[in-house]
Write a protein that holds these residues in place. Structure first.
Motif, mmCIF file in Angstrom:
data_model
loop_
_atom_site.group_PDB
_atom_site.id
_atom_site.type_symbol
_atom_site.label_atom_id
_atom_site.label_comp_id
_atom_site.label_asym_id
_atom_site.label_seq_id
_atom_site.Cartn_x
_atom_site.Cartn_y
_atom_site.Cartn_z
ATOM 1 N N ARG A 228 0.811 -1.215 0.000
ATOM 2 C CA ARG A 228 0.000 0.000 0.000
ATOM 3 C C ARG A 228 0.848 1.271 0.000
ATOM 4 N NH1 ARG A 228 -5.162 -1.494 0.754
ATOM 5 N NH2 ARG A 228 -5.883 0.585 1.344
ATOM 6 N N GLY A 229 2.112 1.127 0.335
ATOM 7 C CA GLY A 229 3.021 2.252 0.199
ATOM 8 C C GLY A 229 3.017 3.227 1.360
ATOM 9 N N PHE A 230 3.860 4.233 1.233
ATOM 10 C CA PHE A 230 4.048 5.236 2.287
ATOM 11 C C PHE A 230 2.743 5.988 2.565
ATOM 12 C CE2 PHE A 230 5.082 9.594 3.605
ATOM 13 C CZ PHE A 230 5.837 9.325 4.742
ATOM 14 N N GLY A 231 2.471 6.213 3.831
ATOM 15 C CA GLY A 231 1.297 6.980 4.222
ATOM 16 C C GLY A 231 0.056 6.159 4.484
ATOM 17 N N ASP A 232 0.123 4.843 4.257
ATOM 18 C CA ASP A 232 -1.048 4.010 4.540
ATOM 19 C C ASP A 232 -1.335 4.030 6.043
ATOM 20 O OD1 ASP A 232 -3.008 1.783 3.741
ATOM 21 O OD2 ASP A 232 -1.855 0.862 5.363
ATOM 22 N N PRO A 233 -2.594 4.275 6.448
ATOM 23 C CA PRO A 233 -2.882 4.459 7.875
ATOM 24 C C PRO A 233 -3.153 3.171 8.651
ATOM 25 C CG PRO A 233 -4.863 4.861 6.608
ATOM 26 C CD PRO A 233 -3.774 4.561 5.602
ATOM 27 N N HIS A 234 -3.253 2.031 7.981
ATOM 28 C CA HIS A 234 -3.683 0.811 8.663
ATOM 29 C C HIS A 234 -2.643 0.313 9.668
ATOM 30 C CE1 HIS A 234 -6.276 0.716 5.009
ATOM 31 N NE2 HIS A 234 -7.168 0.332 5.911
ATOM 32 N N GLU A 235 -3.148 -0.181 10.798
ATOM 33 C CA GLU A 235 -2.300 -0.723 11.859
ATOM 34 C C GLU A 235 -2.836 -2.082 12.299
ATOM 35 O OE1 GLU A 235 -0.905 3.501 13.919
ATOM 36 O OE2 GLU A 235 -2.517 2.326 14.837
ATOM 37 N N LEU A 236 -1.988 -2.826 12.974
ATOM 38 C CA LEU A 236 -2.367 -4.129 13.521
ATOM 39 C C LEU A 236 -2.142 -4.103 15.023
ATOM 40 C CD1 LEU A 236 -3.170 -7.133 13.245
ATOM 41 C CD2 LEU A 236 -0.741 -7.639 12.829
ATOM 42 N N VAL A 237 -3.183 -4.450 15.777
ATOM 43 C CA VAL A 237 -3.103 -4.521 17.236
ATOM 44 C C VAL A 237 -3.182 -5.986 17.649
ATOM 45 C CG1 VAL A 237 -4.169 -3.846 19.424
ATOM 46 C CG2 VAL A 237 -4.193 -2.267 17.469
ATOM 47 N N LYS A 250 7.848 -11.990 18.908
ATOM 48 C CA LYS A 250 8.211 -10.607 19.228
ATOM 49 C C LYS A 250 9.378 -10.148 18.359
ATOM 50 C CE LYS A 250 9.397 -7.570 23.082
ATOM 51 N NZ LYS A 250 9.710 -7.483 24.534
ATOM 52 N N ALA A 251 10.350 -11.040 18.156
ATOM 53 C CA ALA A 251 11.493 -10.699 17.307
ATOM 54 C C ALA A 251 11.050 -10.459 15.866
ATOM 55 C CB ALA A 251 12.530 -11.820 17.364
ATOM 56 N N LEU A 252 10.070 -11.241 15.404
ATOM 57 C CA LEU A 252 9.551 -11.056 14.048
ATOM 58 C C LEU A 252 8.899 -9.686 13.903
ATOM 59 C CD1 LEU A 252 8.907 -12.259 11.241
ATOM 60 C CD2 LEU A 252 6.779 -13.154 12.233
ATOM 61 N N VAL A 253 8.129 -9.281 14.904
ATOM 62 C CA VAL A 253 7.499 -7.960 14.874
ATOM 63 C C VAL A 253 8.564 -6.869 14.829
ATOM 64 C CG1 VAL A 253 6.114 -6.313 16.201
ATOM 65 C CG2 VAL A 253 5.384 -8.700 16.020
ATOM 66 N N GLU A 254 9.582 -7.007 15.664
ATOM 67 C CA GLU A 254 10.618 -5.976 15.743
ATOM 68 C C GLU A 254 11.446 -5.884 14.471
ATOM 69 O OE1 GLU A 254 12.656 -7.130 19.273
ATOM 70 O OE2 GLU A 254 11.204 -6.161 20.616
ATOM 71 N N SER A 255 11.506 -6.977 13.709
ATOM 72 C CA SER A 255 12.275 -6.961 12.461
ATOM 73 C C SER A 255 11.424 -6.611 11.247
ATOM 74 C CB SER A 255 12.933 -8.325 12.235
ATOM 75 O OG SER A 255 11.948 -9.333 12.019
ATOM 76 N N SER A 256 10.109 -6.472 11.440
ATOM 77 C CA SER A 256 9.217 -6.170 10.322
ATOM 78 C C SER A 256 9.494 -4.771 9.778
ATOM 79 C CB SER A 256 7.753 -6.266 10.770
ATOM 80 O OG SER A 256 6.887 -5.765 9.769
ATOM 81 N N SER A 257 9.378 -4.630 8.481
ATOM 82 C CA SER A 257 9.578 -3.321 7.848
ATOM 83 C C SER A 257 8.479 -2.332 8.223
ATOM 84 C CB SER A 257 9.628 -3.483 6.328
ATOM 85 O OG SER A 257 8.414 -4.031 5.841
ATOM 86 N N VAL A 258 7.370 -2.840 8.781
ATOM 87 C CA VAL A 258 6.260 -1.958 9.167
ATOM 88 C C VAL A 258 6.023 -2.044 10.678
ATOM 89 C CG1 VAL A 258 5.180 -2.110 6.897
ATOM 90 C CG2 VAL A 258 4.529 -3.755 8.660
ATOM 91 N N ARG A 259 7.106 -2.264 11.429
ATOM 92 C CA ARG A 259 6.974 -2.497 12.873
ATOM 93 C C ARG A 259 6.306 -1.336 13.603
ATOM 94 N NH1 ARG A 259 12.152 -1.906 11.425
ATOM 95 N NH2 ARG A 259 13.418 -0.212 12.276
ATOM 96 N N SER A 260 6.429 -0.112 13.089
ATOM 97 C CA SER A 260 5.795 1.027 13.760
ATOM 98 C C SER A 260 4.273 0.968 13.671
ATOM 99 C CB SER A 260 6.291 2.344 13.162
ATOM 100 O OG SER A 260 5.939 2.438 11.788
ATOM 101 N N SER A 261 3.755 0.113 12.789
ATOM 102 C CA SER A 261 2.301 -0.029 12.629
ATOM 103 C C SER A 261 1.763 -1.289 13.301
ATOM 104 C CB SER A 261 1.941 -0.059 11.136
ATOM 105 O OG SER A 261 2.287 1.157 10.508
ATOM 106 N N ILE A 262 2.616 -2.002 14.035
ATOM 107 C CA ILE A 262 2.195 -3.218 14.736
ATOM 108 C C ILE A 262 2.327 -2.974 16.235
ATOM 109 C CG2 ILE A 262 2.568 -5.688 15.047
ATOM 110 C CD1 ILE A 262 3.859 -5.751 12.284
ATOM 111 N N HIS A 263 1.242 -3.148 16.957
ATOM 112 C CA HIS A 263 1.207 -2.866 18.391
ATOM 113 C C HIS A 263 1.007 -4.165 19.170
ATOM 114 C CE1 HIS A 263 0.640 1.506 17.582
ATOM 115 N NE2 HIS A 263 -0.012 1.045 16.514
#
Length: 394
Positions: A228-237, A250-263
């Motif tokens: 979806r590219g830069f600026g996509d607002p979707h997050e995962l909780v 937890k390590a997989l989440v921390e290594s994800s390229s979109v880790r800032s969107s995973i809570h």
């Protein structure tokens, strides 16, 4: 009848799975009790504040125990000393000296929640796998009757353990719609502020472990977000207590390229869970195996549609046999395919509303009151000769 109940899992403040079943079932059973029955709830600590007031013929018995083995040692000793007519184990294994199957004046009854440890043993810690297998074999050997939380779990017991299906009663989980309903907007705003969430999040609630395929969930979401590219607002909780395999997840989440969107927010209270359901764009559960699958029903009660793994328990709970899908289904095996279906789920509001409407229709089929009545019927009649059964050899 003197009825002893193992209520230790029901008394946990943060409950998942079997503990939630036990708590909700027991509170519903209180409304169906008879004054001729003496019911004793055995716990390791005093009943917490969420319990309703006990009926006059129900008593709480606290059995403190400082180390592991409460059921196998402390409860075991209590049942030997104060032998009940019927002992009910709604959430775990049974003690060694629980009333045996062939005892005509005393009986044990237990609930089987799932047997994923037989189907997918690699998804369980070795010690848990051995413990659960031992517990199930104890139930089969000693119990006069068994409850199963779904027709799927019942079929697993009959096929894998050769039990007579007529001796297993299905008592499914339910949803208290007076409790699980759309939260007030202010509660949703508070939960977003507490966990710093956007208005476009997807939710997973359960124990965070390998069986729940949280690894596949994170990988699929990462692919979904990257596309979806830069600026996509979707997050995962991801909400829930840690389980087997959590450090790797937890390590997989921390290594994800979109880790800032995973809570990863850990365990949540019931009030928080309802607010999270209400605020979510959708509920997503890609579990490899379930005995029932309560969380999609809870989400529907709070007005949130579900994207689910296509497994038997999810189908049984969320879809009508004659059509009407109460969820969008996807194979849990391929993150790339999941991401494609997730894209459709995120973008098609009409689809989400359609499956939510079907899911709401499923809610009325699962009632704690009905399961409580069915449970009482078995417990009250279990000492009659025609309720006893002999399992075939394992």
């Amino acid at each position: 009848m003197r009825l002893a109940i193992d209520a230790v899992a029901a008394n946990e403040k943060i409950r998942t799975g079997a503990g939630e079943y036990a708590f909700r079932l027991l509170t519903a059973m209180m409304k169906e009790t008879s004054s001729s029955e003496g019911v004793f709830l055995y716990t390791e600590s005093p009943l917490h504040e969420m319990w309703p007031q006990l009926p006059e013929n129900w008593k709480s018995r606290v059995l403190p125990w400082p180390v592991r083995g409460w059921v196998g040692i402390r409860l075991n000793a209590e049942l030997i000393t104060h032998k009940p007519d019927v002992a009910f184990f709604p959430s775990s294994g049974i003690p060694l000296f629980a009333p045996p199957r062939r005892d005509k004046s005393h009986a044990s009854v237990a609930t089987v929640h799932d047997i994923g440890f037989d189907r997918l043993p690699q998804l369980y810690a070795p010690v848990d796998r051995r413990r659960q297998r031992h517990a199930l074999h104890g139930m089969i050997k000693k119990c006069a009757h068994l409850f199963a939380v779904s027709e799927f779990t019942k079929s697993e017991l009959t096929h894998l353990h050769h039990l007579d299906s007529s001796r297993i009663t299905v008592t499914p989980l339910g949803v208290n719609e007076q409790l699980f309903q759309k939260a007030d907007p202010s509660a949703v705003d508070r939960i977003r502020q507490t966990y710093h969430l956007s208005r476009h999040y997807f939710l997973f609630v359960s124990r965070v472990d390998a069986k729940k395929n949280v690894e596949g969930l994170v990988r699929a979401f990462t692919i979904f977000k990257e596309a979806r590219g830069f600026g996509d607002p979707h997050e995962l909780v991801i909400a829930g207590p840690p389980g087997f395999g959590f450090p790797d997840l937890k390590a997989l989440v921390e290594s994800s390229s979109v880790r800032s969107s995973i809570h990863l927010i850990g365990p949540v209270s019931e009030e928080e869970k309802i607010a999270l359901y209400t605020g979510a764009l959708g509920y997503v559960n890609l579990s490899w195996y379930e005995g029932f699958g309560l969380t999609p029903l809870e989400a529907a009660a709070c007005g949130t549609p579900s994207l689910l793994s296509d497994i038997p328990a999810h189908r049984e709970v969320m879809s009508a046999s004659g059509g009407g899908e109460g969820a969008l289904y996807v194979s849990p095996k391929a993150p790339e395919e999941i991401a494609m279906v997730w894209k459709r789920f995120a973008e098609d509001a009409i689809l989400r509303e359609k499956i939510l409407e079907s899911a709401r229709g499923r809610l009325k089929l699962f009632s704690w009151e009905r399961s409580a009545k069915d449970t009482w019927e078995i417990l009250r009649g279990v000492l009659s000769p025609d309720t006893l059964f002999t399992p075939k050899p394992l």
